[in-house]
Design an enzyme around this catalytic site. Structure first.
Site, PDB file in Angstrom:
ATOM      1  N   GLY A  32       0.818  -1.212   0.000  1.00  7.40           N
ATOM      2  CA  GLY A  32       0.000   0.000   0.000  1.00  7.40           C
ATOM      3  C   GLY A  32       0.848   1.257   0.000  1.00  7.40           C
ATOM      4  O   GLY A  32       2.031   1.225  -0.357  1.00  7.40           O
ATOM      5  N   HIS A  38       4.374   2.271  -8.084  1.00 13.46           N
ATOM      6  CA  HIS A  38       3.385   1.187  -8.134  1.00 13.46           C
ATOM      7  C   HIS A  38       2.502   1.343  -9.375  1.00 13.46           C
ATOM      8  O   HIS A  38       2.183   0.367 -10.055  1.00 13.46           O
ATOM      9  CB  HIS A  38       2.482   1.221  -6.896  1.00 13.46           C
ATOM     10  CG  HIS A  38       3.193   0.982  -5.607  1.00 13.46           C
ATOM     11  ND1 HIS A  38       3.396   1.967  -4.670  1.00 13.46           N
ATOM     12  CD2 HIS A  38       3.760  -0.148  -5.092  1.00 13.46           C
ATOM     13  CE1 HIS A  38       4.043   1.455  -3.633  1.00 13.46           C
ATOM     14  NE2 HIS A  38       4.283   0.187  -3.863  1.00 13.46           N
ATOM     15  N   GLN A  62       7.960  -9.262   7.727  1.00 14.44           N
ATOM     16  CA  GLN A  62       9.178  -8.716   7.113  1.00 14.44           C
ATOM     17  C   GLN A  62       9.713  -7.503   7.856  1.00 14.44           C
ATOM     18  O   GLN A  62      10.662  -6.870   7.399  1.00 14.44           O
ATOM     19  CB  GLN A  62       8.967  -8.447   5.619  1.00 14.44           C
ATOM     20  CG  GLN A  62       8.021  -7.313   5.282  1.00 14.44           C
ATOM     21  CD  GLN A  62       7.759  -7.236   3.788  1.00 14.44           C
ATOM     22  OE1 GLN A  62       7.006  -8.032   3.240  1.00 14.44           O
ATOM     23  NE2 GLN A  62       8.374  -6.292   3.099  1.00 14.44           N
ATOM     24  N   LYS A 150      13.536  -0.691  -7.698  1.00  9.19           N
ATOM     25  CA  LYS A 150      13.976   0.078  -6.520  1.00  9.19           C
ATOM     26  C   LYS A 150      14.451  -0.865  -5.417  1.00  9.19           C
ATOM     27  O   LYS A 150      15.444  -0.597  -4.735  1.00  9.19           O
ATOM     28  CB  LYS A 150      12.793   0.939  -6.021  1.00  9.19           C
ATOM     29  CG  LYS A 150      13.188   2.261  -5.450  1.00  9.19           C
ATOM     30  CD  LYS A 150      13.624   2.198  -3.996  1.00  9.19           C
ATOM     31  CE  LYS A 150      12.472   2.244  -3.066  1.00  9.19           C
ATOM     32  NZ  LYS A 150      12.574   1.512  -1.866  1.00  9.19           N
ATOM     33  N   SER A 187       7.316   4.323  -0.502  1.00 12.98           N
ATOM     34  CA  SER A 187       6.250   4.633   0.466  1.00 12.98           C
ATOM     35  C   SER A 187       6.857   5.298   1.697  1.00 12.98           C
ATOM     36  O   SER A 187       6.196   6.077   2.389  1.00 12.98           O
ATOM     37  CB  SER A 187       5.529   3.351   0.865  1.00 12.98           C
ATOM     38  OG  SER A 187       5.057   2.707  -0.297  1.00 12.98           O
TER      39      SER A 187
END
Ligand code: PAF
Length: 285
Positions: A32, A38, A62, A150, A187
């Site tokens: 998200g 994205h 994670q 990335k 993010s």
């Protein structure tokens, strides 16, 4: 029309129908806080496959203890808007109990590449990534998995997993999308304060310096020294975790360009306050 499903059973039902029509499935796994990076993966999926599935799941396994799981941005409303705009067919939004039911005790461990750099700094991180991506792919059974360059080490880990476990899926890696001065979209950029934001293009500047020095004939050590100096000139508050030139698949450091015989990647990671940023650049030697 985008359909949102929360359970593995609903997901399987939707996709059984898609598969029965012989249509291909593209899968973009995310946590998200969606951004243009994205969006570009979703666009690739729309170009290369018939039906696009996006998952949003902030995967607890994670994140190590003390990492930023709790403050990781959660922006479901704007995420859904982006996916609607991009005409994604299916959004999978499981919760932790759906992904890891009570008693869950299995993890997927890829050795070697997971022990270095991000894996060394964030123990267990790549086990969490490999396990959740394996589980998600088990449900989605995509034709193509879409990953962002990335996270180069994550790409290397997941390619290894797919190859070793003979998973019947192709992988497409999407280019890193950058802001005007070169900061790679992430993010986590939302967590940077103003000072950190103003220094954060030091990562890209350092990568460019290393690449230029390599093209001018520097050996890896000299090129890295120049990159570190560049980073430190711009980021007076940021702290460099590592800057290295590695084999793109194994992430072994490359001591010399003679007889590398494989693509290499310049990798960098730095901390700005409590936020860590990573970036990389592939080079042809
Ligand atoms: O790159 C990410 O956002 C995550 O690591 C992934 C691949 C969605 C697994 O949780």
């Amino acid at each position: 029309m985008m359909k949102t499903v929360h359970s593995n059973a609903e997901l399987r039902e939707e996709l059984a129908f898609v598969r029965s029509q012989g249509r291909t499935i593209g899968f973009v796994p995310t946590m998200g806080a969606l951004h243009e990076g994205h969006r570009s993966l979703v666009r690739l999926s729309k170009q290369q496959t018939d039906v696009t599935v996006v998952s949003i799941f902030v995967n607890p396994t994670q994140f190590a203890q003390g990492e930023d799981f709790d403050r990781y941005p959660r922006t479901l409303e704007s995420d859904a808007k982006i996916l609607l705009e991009e005409k994604v067919e299916l959004l999978f939004l499981p919760d932790a109990a759906e992904m890891y039911p009570k008693g869950f005790a299995t993890s997927v461990h890829v050795s070697g590449v997971t022990e270095l750099y991000e894996g060394a700094i964030r123990p267990g991180h790549f086990d969490g990534v490999a396990t959740v991506v394996y589980l998600l792919m088990h449900e989605v059974e995509p034709t193509i998995l879409f990953l962002g360059q990335k996270d180069a080490q994550q790409v290397a880990v997941l390619k290894r997993m797919v190859q070793d476990l003979r998973l019947p899926v192709m992988i497409t890696v999407g280019e890193t999308v950058r802001e005007g001065r070169g900061l790679a979209l992430s993010s986590r950029n939302r967590m940077l304060d103003e000072e950190a934001l103003s220094e954060s293009d030091a990562l890209y500047a350092a990568l460019q310096t290393v690449r230029n020095r390599v093209f001018l004939g520097d050996d890896p050590e000299a090129a890295k020294r120049a990159g570190i100096a560049k980073f430190e000139r711009i980021a007076t508050h940021g702290k460099l975790d590592y800057l290295d030139i590695v084999h793109s698949e194994t992430f072994q450091s490359v001591p010399s360009f003679e007889r590398v015989g494989a693509p290499v990647t310049i990798i960098i990671a730095a901390r700005f306050g409590s936020t860590r940023l990573i970036d990389n650049m592939k080079i042809d030697t």
